[in-house]
Design an enzyme around this catalytic site. Structure first.
Site, PDB file in Angstrom:
ATOM      1  N   GLU A  62       0.840  -1.205   0.000  1.00 36.74           N
ATOM      2  CA  GLU A  62       0.000   0.000   0.000  1.00 36.74           C
ATOM      3  C   GLU A  62       0.877   1.258   0.000  1.00 36.74           C
ATOM      4  O   GLU A  62       0.556   2.244  -0.660  1.00 36.74           O
ATOM      5  CB  GLU A  62      -0.909   0.020   1.242  1.00 36.74           C
ATOM      6  CG  GLU A  62      -1.915  -1.117   1.306  1.00 36.74           C
ATOM      7  CD  GLU A  62      -1.373  -2.328   2.058  1.00 36.74           C
ATOM      8  OE1 GLU A  62      -0.161  -2.628   1.936  1.00 36.74           O
ATOM      9  OE2 GLU A  62      -2.156  -2.992   2.752  1.00 36.74           O
ATOM     10  N   CYS A  85      -2.713  -3.751   7.029  1.00 37.24           N
ATOM     11  CA  CYS A  85      -2.373  -3.978   8.435  1.00 37.24           C
ATOM     12  C   CYS A  85      -2.794  -2.789   9.287  1.00 37.24           C
ATOM     13  O   CYS A  85      -2.916  -1.659   8.805  1.00 37.24           O
ATOM     14  CB  CYS A  85      -0.888  -4.272   8.591  1.00 37.24           C
ATOM     15  SG  CYS A  85       0.152  -2.865   8.234  1.00 37.24           S
ATOM     16  N   ARG A 194      12.914 -23.780  -5.427  1.00 37.31           N
ATOM     17  CA  ARG A 194      13.721 -23.590  -4.213  1.00 37.31           C
ATOM     18  C   ARG A 194      13.658 -22.141  -3.766  1.00 37.31           C
ATOM     19  O   ARG A 194      13.527 -21.848  -2.584  1.00 37.31           O
ATOM     20  CB  ARG A 194      15.186 -23.941  -4.477  1.00 37.31           C
ATOM     21  CG  ARG A 194      15.477 -25.416  -4.449  1.00 37.31           C
ATOM     22  CD  ARG A 194      16.973 -25.656  -4.567  1.00 37.31           C
ATOM     23  NE  ARG A 194      17.269 -27.075  -4.549  1.00 37.31           N
ATOM     24  CZ  ARG A 194      18.457 -27.586  -4.755  1.00 37.31           C
ATOM     25  NH1 ARG A 194      19.494 -26.797  -5.006  1.00 37.31           N
ATOM     26  NH2 ARG A 194      18.649 -28.885  -4.699  1.00 37.31           N
ATOM     27  N   THR A 206      20.273 -38.710   2.282  1.00 34.82           N
ATOM     28  CA  THR A 206      20.560 -37.976   1.049  1.00 34.82           C
ATOM     29  C   THR A 206      21.905 -37.243   1.154  1.00 34.82           C
ATOM     30  O   THR A 206      22.679 -37.203   0.189  1.00 34.82           O
ATOM     31  CB  THR A 206      19.407 -37.000   0.735  1.00 34.82           C
ATOM     32  OG1 THR A 206      18.235 -37.773   0.512  1.00 34.82           O
ATOM     33  CG2 THR A 206      19.696 -36.145  -0.486  1.00 34.82           C
ATOM     34  N   ARG A 217      20.485 -21.725  -7.338  1.00 35.12           N
ATOM     35  CA  ARG A 217      21.370 -21.300  -8.434  1.00 35.12           C
ATOM     36  C   ARG A 217      20.510 -21.083  -9.686  1.00 35.12           C
ATOM     37  O   ARG A 217      20.287 -22.006 -10.452  1.00 35.12           O
ATOM     38  CB  ARG A 217      22.450 -22.364  -8.677  1.00 35.12           C
ATOM     39  CG  ARG A 217      23.332 -22.584  -7.451  1.00 35.12           C
ATOM     40  CD  ARG A 217      24.359 -23.671  -7.656  1.00 35.12           C
ATOM     41  NE  ARG A 217      23.782 -24.982  -7.915  1.00 35.12           N
ATOM     42  CZ  ARG A 217      23.442 -25.870  -6.973  1.00 35.12           C
ATOM     43  NH1 ARG A 217      23.589 -25.588  -5.707  1.00 35.12           N
ATOM     44  NH2 ARG A 217      22.943 -27.044  -7.307  1.00 35.12           N
ATOM     45  N   THR A 303      12.783 -42.539   2.356  1.00 37.93           N
ATOM     46  CA  THR A 303      12.495 -42.698   3.788  1.00 37.93           C
ATOM     47  C   THR A 303      11.701 -41.501   4.304  1.00 37.93           C
ATOM     48  O   THR A 303      10.624 -41.662   4.889  1.00 37.93           O
ATOM     49  CB  THR A 303      13.815 -42.815   4.589  1.00 37.93           C
ATOM     50  OG1 THR A 303      14.641 -43.787   3.976  1.00 37.93           O
ATOM     51  CG2 THR A 303      13.560 -43.182   6.038  1.00 37.93           C
ATOM     52  N   LEU A 304      12.222 -40.312   4.093  1.00 41.53           N
ATOM     53  CA  LEU A 304      11.535 -39.119   4.600  1.00 41.53           C
ATOM     54  C   LEU A 304      10.312 -38.758   3.773  1.00 41.53           C
ATOM     55  O   LEU A 304       9.285 -38.355   4.324  1.00 41.53           O
ATOM     56  CB  LEU A 304      12.501 -37.936   4.638  1.00 41.53           C
ATOM     57  CG  LEU A 304      13.281 -37.819   5.952  1.00 41.53           C
ATOM     58  CD1 LEU A 304      14.371 -36.779   5.835  1.00 41.53           C
ATOM     59  CD2 LEU A 304      12.343 -37.474   7.113  1.00 41.53           C
TER      60      LEU A 304
HETATM   61  N1  LIG Z   1      15.050 -38.968  -6.856  1.00 38.29           N
HETATM   62  C1  LIG Z   1      15.106 -37.919  -6.084  1.00 38.29           C
HETATM   63  O1  LIG Z   1      14.498 -36.875  -6.342  1.00 38.29           O
HETATM   64  C2  LIG Z   1      15.964 -37.982  -4.841  1.00 38.29           C
HETATM   65  C3  LIG Z   1      16.028 -36.858  -4.005  1.00 38.29           C
HETATM   66  C4  LIG Z   1      16.794 -36.951  -2.855  1.00 38.29           C
HETATM   67  C5  LIG Z   1      17.456 -38.140  -2.560  1.00 38.29           C
HETATM   68  N2  LIG Z   1      17.380 -39.186  -3.413  1.00 38.29           N
HETATM   69  C6  LIG Z   1      18.064 -40.444  -3.121  1.00 38.29           C
HETATM   70  O2  LIG Z   1      17.501 -40.981  -1.937  1.00 38.29           O
HETATM   71  C7  LIG Z   1      18.488 -41.756  -1.255  1.00 38.29           C
HETATM   72  C8  LIG Z   1      18.541 -41.341   0.180  1.00 38.29           C
HETATM   73  O3  LIG Z   1      17.283 -41.509   0.762  1.00 38.29           O
HETATM   74  P1  LIG Z   1      17.051 -42.235   2.136  1.00 38.29           P
HETATM   75  O4  LIG Z   1      15.656 -42.716   2.085  1.00 38.29           O
HETATM   76  O5  LIG Z   1      18.124 -43.212   2.369  1.00 38.29           O
HETATM   77  O6  LIG Z   1      17.259 -41.073   3.190  1.00 38.29           O
HETATM   78  P2  LIG Z   1      16.519 -39.678   3.444  1.00 38.29           P
HETATM   79  O7  LIG Z   1      15.058 -39.852   3.311  1.00 38.29           O
HETATM   80  O8  LIG Z   1      17.165 -38.631   2.648  1.00 38.29           O
HETATM   81  O9  LIG Z   1      16.899 -39.439   4.991  1.00 38.29           O
HETATM   82  C9  LIG Z   1      16.440 -40.282   5.951  1.00 38.29           C
HETATM   83  C10 LIG Z   1      16.846 -39.784   7.334  1.00 38.29           C
HETATM   84  O10 LIG Z   1      15.726 -39.180   7.963  1.00 38.29           O
HETATM   85  C11 LIG Z   1      15.626 -39.711   9.243  1.00 38.29           C
HETATM   86  N3  LIG Z   1      14.317 -39.668   9.895  1.00 38.29           N
HETATM   87  C12 LIG Z   1      14.112 -39.191  11.144  1.00 38.29           C
HETATM   88  N4  LIG Z   1      12.853 -39.276  11.496  1.00 38.29           N
HETATM   89  C13 LIG Z   1      12.206 -39.837  10.486  1.00 38.29           C
HETATM   90  C14 LIG Z   1      10.850 -40.181  10.294  1.00 38.29           C
HETATM   91  N5  LIG Z   1       9.923 -39.945  11.219  1.00 38.29           N
HETATM   92  N6  LIG Z   1      10.515 -40.777   9.138  1.00 38.29           N
HETATM   93  C15 LIG Z   1      11.441 -40.986   8.189  1.00 38.29           C
HETATM   94  N7  LIG Z   1      12.759 -40.674   8.317  1.00 38.29           N
HETATM   95  C16 LIG Z   1      13.128 -40.097   9.457  1.00 38.29           C
HETATM   96  C17 LIG Z   1      16.087 -41.126   9.068  1.00 38.29           C
HETATM   97  O11 LIG Z   1      16.366 -41.637  10.343  1.00 38.29           O
HETATM   98  P3  LIG Z   1      16.698 -43.181  10.572  1.00 38.29           P
HETATM   99  O12 LIG Z   1      18.178 -43.201  10.482  1.00 38.29           O
HETATM  100  O13 LIG Z   1      16.164 -43.412  11.939  1.00 38.29           O
HETATM  101  O14 LIG Z   1      16.025 -43.966   9.502  1.00 38.29           O
HETATM  102  C18 LIG Z   1      17.308 -40.920   8.201  1.00 38.29           C
HETATM  103  O15 LIG Z   1      18.417 -40.517   8.978  1.00 38.29           O
HETATM  104  C19 LIG Z   1      19.787 -41.518  -1.979  1.00 38.29           C
HETATM  105  O16 LIG Z   1      20.051 -42.638  -2.785  1.00 38.29           O
HETATM  106  C20 LIG Z   1      19.526 -40.293  -2.812  1.00 38.29           C
HETATM  107  O17 LIG Z   1      20.302 -40.306  -3.971  1.00 38.29           O
HETATM  108  C21 LIG Z   1      16.649 -39.137  -4.544  1.00 38.29           C
END
Ligand SMILES: NC(=O)c1ccc[n+]([C@@H]2O[C@H](COP(=O)([O-])OP(=O)(O)OC[C@H]3O[C@@H](n4cnc5c(N)ncnc54)[C@H](OP(=O)(O)O)[C@@H]3O)[C@@H](O)[C@H]2O)c1
Length: 370
Positions: A62, A85, A194, A206, A217, A303-304
């Site tokens: 504004e 505001c 990002r 990761t 970037r 995992t995450l």
């Molecule tokens: N294709 C894509 O876009 C992409 C992007 C990023 C990464 N990647 C690939 O993904 C792989 C790595 O992935 P990742 O699955 O091994 O690891 P991640 O998901 O990157 O990290 C997992 C971490 O998070 C922790 N964590 C803590 N609390 C959690 C919860 N409540 N739930 C889930 N996780 C929790 C895990 O703990 P814990 O140790 O207790 O399990 C672990 O230390 C690599 O190969 C990478 O190259 C691919």
């Protein structure tokens, strides 16, 4: 909500508000943690002033628009994408500035749910005899500030999971290698997603596999506020190394309550409570909201990504599907989804599809379970 005193908004009103929304969007990379706001001041179809909020701590939309309009603001209508505001934060109240400039009408897209505003801006204007209406293009205004609104209304940031996958839905090889599944055009485009995020979140897995820098970037001089880089690392297994600690952007390690950050660690760190031995992911999001993060981009592994999805905390999935196959030994996109019957399938709405180079980009939003 029809808050225009029963009268319908006109085509001119819509055109002016659409213009204000476009102006607001110019702040996408720089206003965080503040919302994006745009303002147009007009006499009928003639625009006499316009502005947008550019950076937190700097004048609001504004104020820019009123400066632009000068004397011509008298008797004009101010179109603003968010309620003006009424409090003195880092800048003075915009409602007072509009009154002082002599505008006769204020049309807002939506009320500001921020506790220090929340209707008080409208009240101040009405008390000064200014005509106030709200709700014009509210859907668009809410979509624009989905991150800010999520933080203020739900107490957690908007969470976007970004993943590159193969046609067969794989996110990495069994060895951990995933560079690169998607093409260069996709990786370039990710930089813009990002830039609009308040935090880029990743996991220890990761960092160990890819050693990402997680910086923005964009390859040009577009201004942006660097997002906070967050590593979820329960045992602080990765703090000793990693590009994620380098550069100008801040880094935050989140760890289990019993992990001890090494002495001399320059990055920020904070403990997160556990649930069933792992991070309580709701607590992770609350902590980041308290630090002013509106929008998160999760760039982690299966995992995450699976953890947040299973917890019902994912708001959207940004998927770059590359025309490659990685085979059955490769890692999935989401670990830990316990789905045994078709009734349990997780449905996603496709919000957008487009080609980016050779890849197909899908923007998906999980549908509420029925
Ligand atoms: N294709 C894509 O876009 C992409 C992007 C990023 C990464 N990647 C690939 O993904 C792989 C790595 O992935 P990742 O699955 O091994 O690891 P991640 O998901 O990157 O990290 C997992 C971490 O998070 C922790 N964590 C803590 N609390 C959690 C919860 N409540 N739930 C889930 N996780 C929790 C895990 O703990 P814990 O140790 O207790 O399990 C672990 O230390 C690599 O190969 C990478 O190259 C691919």
């Amino acid at each position: 909500m029809d808050a225009n005193g029963g009268a319908a908004f006109t085509a001119t009103d819509h055109a002016m508000m659409a213009r204000a929304l476009r102006l607001a969007e110019r702040g996408a990379y720089t206003t965080k943690p503040n919302p994006m706001v745009g303002c147009v001041i007009a006499h009928g179809e003639t625009v006499v002033g316009e502005g947008w909020h550019q950076r937190a701590g700097e004048p609001h939309a504004e104020v820019h628009a009123l400066r632009d309009a000068g004397e011509r603001a008298k008797g004009a209508t101010a179109y603003v994408t968010l309620e003006p505001c009424a409090h003195t934060g880092r800048t003075g109240p915009c409602a007072d500035a509009l009154i002082a400039a002599g505008v006769s009408r204020v049309i807002a897209a939506m009320r500001d749910p921020f506790p220090q505003v929340d209707g008080a801006g409208f009240e101040t204007l009405r008390a000064a005899g200014i005509g106030v209406a709200s709700g014009l293009m509210e859907t668009q205004a809410r979509a624009l500030n989905r991150g800010f609104l999520s933080r203020v209304e739900r107490g957690r940031p908007w969470l976007r999971v970004k993943l590159a996958t193969s046609l067969d839905g794989r996110s990495a090889l069994a060895s951990g290698e995933s560079k690169w599944i998607s093409g260069e055009a996709s990786r370039m485009e990710v930089q813009h997603w990002r830039a609009r995020s308040g935090a880029i979140v990743t996991g220890a897995g990761t960092v160990l596999a890819d050693d990402p820098a997680l910086t923005v970037r964009m390859g040009d001089d577009t201004p942006f506020v660097p997002p906070l880089r967050v590593v979820l690392d329960p045992g602080l297994a990765t703090v000793a190394r990693g590009r994620v600690r380098e550069g100008d952007a801040p880094t935050l390690y989140l760890h289990a309550p019993d992990a001890k950050p090494p002495r001399g660690l320059l990055a920020q760190h904070a403990a997160v409570p556990l649930r069933d031995g792992r991070f309580d992911l709701h607590a992770v999001l609350r902590l980041l909201a308290e630090r002013g993060v509106n929008e998160i981009q999760l760039e982690a592994g299966a995992t995450l990504a699976g953890g947040f999805l299973s917890a019902g905390l994912v708001d959207e999935v940004l998927l770059y599907v590359a025309p490659v196959l990685l085979g059955e030994r490769a890692r999935p996109m989401f670990d830990g989804l316990a789905i045994d019957t078709m009734m349990q399938k997780l449905k996603m709405a496709i919000v957008e599809t487009r080609y980016v180079g050779q890849d197909i980009r899908l923007l998906l939003r999980p549908e509420p379970s029925t």
